[in-house]
Design an enzyme around this catalytic site. Structure first.
Site, PDB file in Angstrom:
ATOM      1  N   TYR A 207       1.295  11.796  -2.801  1.00 12.99           N
ATOM      2  CA  TYR A 207       1.745  11.855  -4.221  1.00 12.99           C
ATOM      3  C   TYR A 207       1.976  13.457  -4.541  1.00 12.99           C
ATOM      4  CZ  TYR A 207       1.057   6.888  -4.763  1.00 12.99           C
ATOM      5  OH  TYR A 207       1.265   5.261  -5.240  1.00 12.99           O
TER       6      TYR A 207
ATOM      7  N   CYS B  23       3.372  29.990 -13.761  1.00  9.74           N
ATOM      8  CA  CYS B  23       2.963  30.478 -14.910  1.00  9.74           C
ATOM      9  C   CYS B  23       2.587  29.671 -16.057  1.00  9.74           C
ATOM     10  CB  CYS B  23       4.311  31.706 -15.825  1.00  9.74           C
ATOM     11  SG  CYS B  23       5.237  32.976 -14.678  1.00  9.74           S
TER      12      CYS B  23
ATOM     13  N   PRO C 298       0.626  -1.374  -0.229  1.00  9.30           N
ATOM     14  CA  PRO C 298       0.496   0.030   0.151  1.00  9.30           C
ATOM     15  C   PRO C 298       1.011   0.871  -0.251  1.00  9.30           C
ATOM     16  CG  PRO C 298       0.016  -0.990   2.274  1.00  9.30           C
ATOM     17  CD  PRO C 298       0.439  -2.206   1.264  1.00  9.30           C
ATOM     18  N   GLY C 299       0.028   2.404  -0.564  1.00  5.01           N
ATOM     19  CA  GLY C 299       1.322   3.657  -1.010  1.00  5.01           C
ATOM     20  C   GLY C 299       0.437   4.532  -0.146  1.00  5.01           C
TER      21      GLY C 299
HETATM   22  C1  LIG Z   1       2.683   2.302  -7.170  1.00  3.62           C
HETATM   23  C2  LIG Z   1       2.605   1.193  -6.781  1.00  3.62           C
HETATM   24  C3  LIG Z   1       2.223   0.865  -5.273  1.00  3.62           C
HETATM   25  C4  LIG Z   1       1.069   1.427  -4.059  1.00  3.62           C
HETATM   26  O1  LIG Z   1      -0.537   1.834  -5.294  1.00  3.62           O
HETATM   27  P1  LIG Z   1      -1.129   3.125  -3.724  1.00  3.62           P
HETATM   28  O2  LIG Z   1      -2.124   3.087  -5.181  1.00  3.62           O
HETATM   29  O3  LIG Z   1       0.162   3.719  -3.903  1.00  3.62           O
HETATM   30  O4  LIG Z   1      -1.207   1.960  -3.297  1.00  3.62           O
HETATM   31  C5  LIG Z   1       2.689  -0.599  -5.233  1.00  3.62           C
HETATM   32  N1  LIG Z   1       3.073  -1.256  -5.847  1.00  3.62           N
HETATM   33  C6  LIG Z   1       3.598  -1.253  -7.074  1.00  3.62           C
HETATM   34  C7  LIG Z   1       4.379  -2.421  -7.716  1.00  3.62           C
HETATM   35  C8  LIG Z   1       3.089   0.274  -7.490  1.00  3.62           C
HETATM   36  O5  LIG Z   1       3.242   0.700  -8.158  1.00  3.62           O
END
Ligand SMILES: *Cc1c(COP(=O)(O)O)cnc(C)c1O
Length: 422
Positions: A378, A350, A282-283
């Site tokens: 992000y 700009c 998870p990100g």
């Molecule tokens: C970006 C990415 C994530 C995380 O995605 P989220 O939408 O931020 O949870 C996980 N695995 C891979 C391979 C990614 O490129």
């Protein structure tokens, strides 16, 4: 309710507070634009994944491209998290923040030889390989280094676009992963190469996903591949379901992380793979709602067609609106008694694309502080120096404490490595 609640809330006087700290005051004290994060909100988000995975072998690998500031990585490393990286630079960040390479999975379609060597030397847990060309190259690099590279293949489950059109990376016809139908052949190739050791399988089907079903569909297809690969005599130790869980920016209602994980694990158990180590990447869902971007109103510029609220944050600080036309909530840090008007909130860069929000209703005056919500993912990670704008400072709130985790850049730093001719 505000996205980012319960850590983000208005007090009785209408002041916007994050972890109890008045945001307007933080903005005045530390200057703007300013990113402010709640450490508790990050840890809570992680705990939801960990709770659902308790009692199984598992590893949550934070996809650090969402927010790679060192103190954020440190927070997650101390909480037992691993990391999903996409570059050699990200590996250096993990190590600098006190993370362990043995908990790192290395994703990405374009790994260079130098990055492979760097990751092998550091001892990453796994390479998430995205093509057969990468398998061949990685084996060569590993043999030359006198090592064997642990590999997982990122398979593209080709989840039905008709039912789930919002999925952007799990479909045929994009650059990510190895096609579903080619996965078995790729595993056979991987198992035959001298520099590789097959350890797992992974997928990642997209981002800002707000439903459980696409995950379940993808899981079934991934488990089909596991069955076929193991029938061919190649054992897989872990199954990695990637990341992509969405957050609430406006009125989205994504499943809670623990619910999503439980539903997925039901499928895994039902198919007889419950004993495998389970990974997630998870990100956004770990950091997105934990952060806000504070900006000060500079000018109000009413017009016939549009009213502009010109602020001191811009597309270089927060790219999502300009890049994806993303809608992000914008809230005044203190409420005014005057009647509200409708504003396009724009920055000083700009470019006509330099906007943070369109047609927003609030009352404001120059000098007021605004907060762009759900800016923890992000946001800073995509900031640039366009228009020679030094990048923002960052704060991490931790209970009573306020940590400056990144100082504001200076213009001089931006051109320190440039040289005049002659
Ligand atoms: C970006 C990415 C994530 C995380 O995605 P989220 O939408 O931020 O949870 C996980 N695995 C891979 C391979 C990614 O490129």
């Amino acid at each position: 309710m505000l996205p980012g609640a319960p850590h983000l809330a208005r007090d009785a006087a209408g002041e916007l507070r994050l972890e109890g700290h008045a945001l307007a005051e933080l903005g005045r004290r530390h200057g703007t634009p300013l990113y402010v994060y709640s450490r508790a909100a990050m840890l809570n988000a992680l705990a939801a994944y960990q709770r659902a995975l308790q009692g199984r072998r598992h590893l949550v690998c934070y996809a650090m491209k969402a927010n790679s500031s060192l103190a954020v990585l440190q927070t997650f490393a101390q909480a037992g998290c691993g990391f999903d990286i996409v570059s050699g630079g990200e590996l250096e960040r993990v190590l600098a923040a006190g993370g362990s390479a043995s908990r790192v999975v290395f994703s990405g379609v374009g790994k260079t030889r130098a990055e492979m060597r760097q990751a092998l030397d550091a001892g990453v847990r796994c390479f998430n390989v995205e093509s057969t060309g990468e398998l061949e190259r990685l084996s060569e690099v590993a043999v030359a280094a006198g090592r064997r590279a642990p590999v997982s293949l990122r398979v593209n489950p080709d989840v039905d676009a008709g039912t789930h059109p919002y999925i952007s990376t799990g479909l045929k016809g994009n650059k990510f992963g190895i096609a579903h139908g080619e996965a078995l052949a790729a595993y056979r190739r991987a198992a035959s190469l001298p520099g590789l050791e097959v350890v797992g399988i992974d997928c990642h089907i997209g981002s800002q996903i707000t439903q459980v079903e696409p995950y379940l569909d993808a899981a079934e297809r991934v488990l089909d591949i596991v069955a076929a690969v193991e029938a061919a005599g190649i054992a897989l130790q872990h199954i990695d379901f990637g990341g992509g869980l969405g957050i609430t920016y406006t009125d989205e209602t994504p499943p809670a992380a623990d619910l999503l994980v439980r539903r997925l694990l039901e499928r895994v158990d039902a198919r007889g793979y419950g004993g495998r180590e389970i990974l997630f990447e998870p990100g956004r869902s770990l950091v997105g709602n934990a952060g806000v971007l504070l900006t000060e109103v500079q000018y109000l510029k009413p017009g016939d067609a549009k009213n502009f609220c010109i602020v001191d944050a811009a597309m270089n600080d927060l790219m999502r609106p300009a890049m994806y036309e993303a809608w992000m909530a914008i809230e005044p840090c203190a409420l005014r008694a005057e009647p509200a008007a409708t504003w396009d909130v724009v920055g000083p860069v700009c470019e006509s694309g330099d906007w943070l929000g369109r047609d927003r209703r609030f009352a404001a005056a120059p000098g007021d502080m605004l907060a762009v919500l759900s800016a923890g993912a992000y946001g800073m990670a995509m900031a640039s120096n366009y228009n020679t704008r030094p990048r923002a400072a960052e704060l991490m709130l931790d209970g009573e404490r306020v940590h400056v985790i990144r100082e504001r850049e200076t213009a001089r730093e931006l051109f320190a490595r440039e040289r005049l001719i002659g």
